[in-house]
Structures are given as structure tokens and as C-alpha cells.
Write a protein that holds these residues in place. Sequence first.
Motif, PDB file in Angstrom:
ATOM      1  N   GLN A  68      17.537  -1.323  -1.244  1.00 37.77           N
ATOM      2  CA  GLN A  68      17.328  -1.713   0.151  1.00 37.77           C
ATOM      3  C   GLN A  68      16.812  -0.523   0.960  1.00 37.77           C
ATOM      4  O   GLN A  68      17.536   0.098   1.725  1.00 37.77           O
ATOM      5  N   ILE A  69      15.554  -0.182   0.768  1.00 34.84           N
ATOM      6  CA  ILE A  69      14.957   0.946   1.470  1.00 34.84           C
ATOM      7  C   ILE A  69      13.653   0.490   2.106  1.00 34.84           C
ATOM      8  O   ILE A  69      13.091  -0.538   1.743  1.00 34.84           O
ATOM      9  N   SER A  70      13.184   1.267   3.082  1.00 36.19           N
ATOM     10  CA  SER A  70      11.945   0.898   3.760  1.00 36.19           C
ATOM     11  C   SER A  70      10.757   1.083   2.827  1.00 36.19           C
ATOM     12  O   SER A  70      10.823   1.810   1.835  1.00 36.19           O
ATOM     13  N   GLU A  71       9.651   0.421   3.157  1.00 34.66           N
ATOM     14  CA  GLU A  71       8.455   0.521   2.321  1.00 34.66           C
ATOM     15  C   GLU A  71       7.945   1.957   2.262  1.00 34.66           C
ATOM     16  O   GLU A  71       7.491   2.424   1.216  1.00 34.66           O
ATOM     17  N   ASN A  72       8.063   2.679   3.371  1.00 31.99           N
ATOM     18  CA  ASN A  72       7.603   4.065   3.405  1.00 31.99           C
ATOM     19  C   ASN A  72       8.436   4.938   2.464  1.00 31.99           C
ATOM     20  O   ASN A  72       7.897   5.744   1.700  1.00 31.99           O
ATOM     21  N   GLU A  73       9.774   4.761   2.516  1.00 35.49           N
ATOM     22  CA  GLU A  73      10.650   5.520   1.615  1.00 35.49           C
ATOM     23  C   GLU A  73      10.374   5.145   0.161  1.00 35.49           C
ATOM     24  O   GLU A  73      10.346   6.004  -0.727  1.00 35.49           O
ATOM     25  N   PHE A  74      10.172   3.866  -0.060  1.00 38.61           N
ATOM     26  CA  PHE A  74       9.887   3.362  -1.400  1.00 38.61           C
ATOM     27  C   PHE A  74       8.651   4.044  -1.983  1.00 38.61           C
ATOM     28  O   PHE A  74       8.654   4.538  -3.111  1.00 38.61           O
ATOM     29  N   ASN A  75       7.587   4.095  -1.195  1.00 39.29           N
ATOM     30  CA  ASN A  75       6.338   4.703  -1.654  1.00 39.29           C
ATOM     31  C   ASN A  75       6.497   6.203  -1.885  1.00 39.29           C
ATOM     32  O   ASN A  75       5.910   6.765  -2.815  1.00 39.29           O
ATOM     33  N   GLN A  76       7.298   6.848  -1.037  1.00 40.79           N
ATOM     34  CA  GLN A  76       7.521   8.284  -1.206  1.00 40.79           C
ATOM     35  C   GLN A  76       8.227   8.578  -2.527  1.00 40.79           C
ATOM     36  O   GLN A  76       7.890   9.526  -3.234  1.00 40.79           O
TER      37      GLN A  76
END
Length: 214
Positions: free
Chosen positions: A16-24
Amino acid sequence: MNKWIEGSIGGEYPPQISENEFNQIYLTGLGETMIKKGHYSTMKVINACENESDELCEVFMKLHRLMGYNYQIEKCRFQERILIDELLSIELEITNIGVAPMYYDWDIEFGILSNEKKLLKVFETDYKTSSILPGDNIIFKVKKSLAKLLKGKYNIGVRIVQPNSQNEKSDVWKLDSRNTYILFSNEVEVISGYWDSQNALKGGWSILGEFDIE
């Protein structure tokens, strides 16, 4: 404990993380850094490899292989020829080349198998797998009688198994048998594991070599 000075001990990064964190995490070098410093056992991603050709799947599998414990056999010593009344001495040296210890203690067993790879004897040990930190080197030792075995050729096996998996039980574990024993990083012969009719794990042995009783 100095090995853990740069990060927490183990853990799991939630999905459950944001898309930005996911991509990072998965599309930059951050994921690899987190695993090595945080000693992660797993980093869940829902449906990461629905399409195996995706860049995400490729990176996820790379990170997945970096996580957790990973045992490598360094040396194995035992008598290649032994008299029928002698004790068999086995020394198995392994290194944890992974980034984390096991989350709890699994059972370490040595087995004597026939020339046809049928299990004949099991030698249990008291070693603690959870204490084997990344980079640690440990030697497992057993010295046992081979009473009741006839002269001939035999195999030595070792397995690290989930506690109670090898025992008969009334309840069925809803778990693939392959998830109840550990494979070493080396290329060695493995006797595949399976559940028998009494819900006990059979097999799962990594073959260390042959010896003769004379």
C-alpha cells in the motif's frame, strides 16, 4: 550486531504505497539499497509479474533474488570408506550469502540414503538457523553409528526443513512441499520433496556425496 548498524533487522515493505514511491523502489536503485541496508526478507508487489516481459517483472525478480537468507556450501568432509563398526563423521561448512537470517529456526538433518537414494537413517541436530547472519560461516558436525547397515555403497544427504513438516500429522498443510525445505545456492543433486499419505514431508535431501561401508 555491528552488521546491522546501517539498517533495521529484517522486515517487509507493504504494497500500500503511492505510485511515486512504487516507481522509486522498483524502477531505480532504491530497492536494492533498501534490501541490503534493511536486510529485507520480502517486498510484496501485487501482480508484479502478470506480464513477464514487463520491466517491472524483470526488476522485481532481480530484487527478489537478493532478499532473505541464501546458504552456500563451502566444504563437506566425511570418510569415503568406513569399516562397519566405525562412527561416520560429517562436517558441512556453509555461508549465508544472503542479506538476512532465517526468521525462525528450521530443523537441520543429515540422512543416509541407499545407492538407489532410498532414505535409511536420519540424524537430527540442535543447530539454530536464525543465528546465522549474512556473511556468517558455520560448520555443522555429526558423528554417528551406522549400526544395522550392511556393507555397500551409500549416499549422504542434508536438508533444512520447516519444523514438524517431516512428522506425521492429522491435518493437511495447505502448502506446496517445495516451500518446506531449503535449496542451497550450489548446483547439487536434490531429492524432490513431497507429502506422503500421512501428511509428512518426504525427500528434500541435497546429496553431499557417496561413501562405502566395508
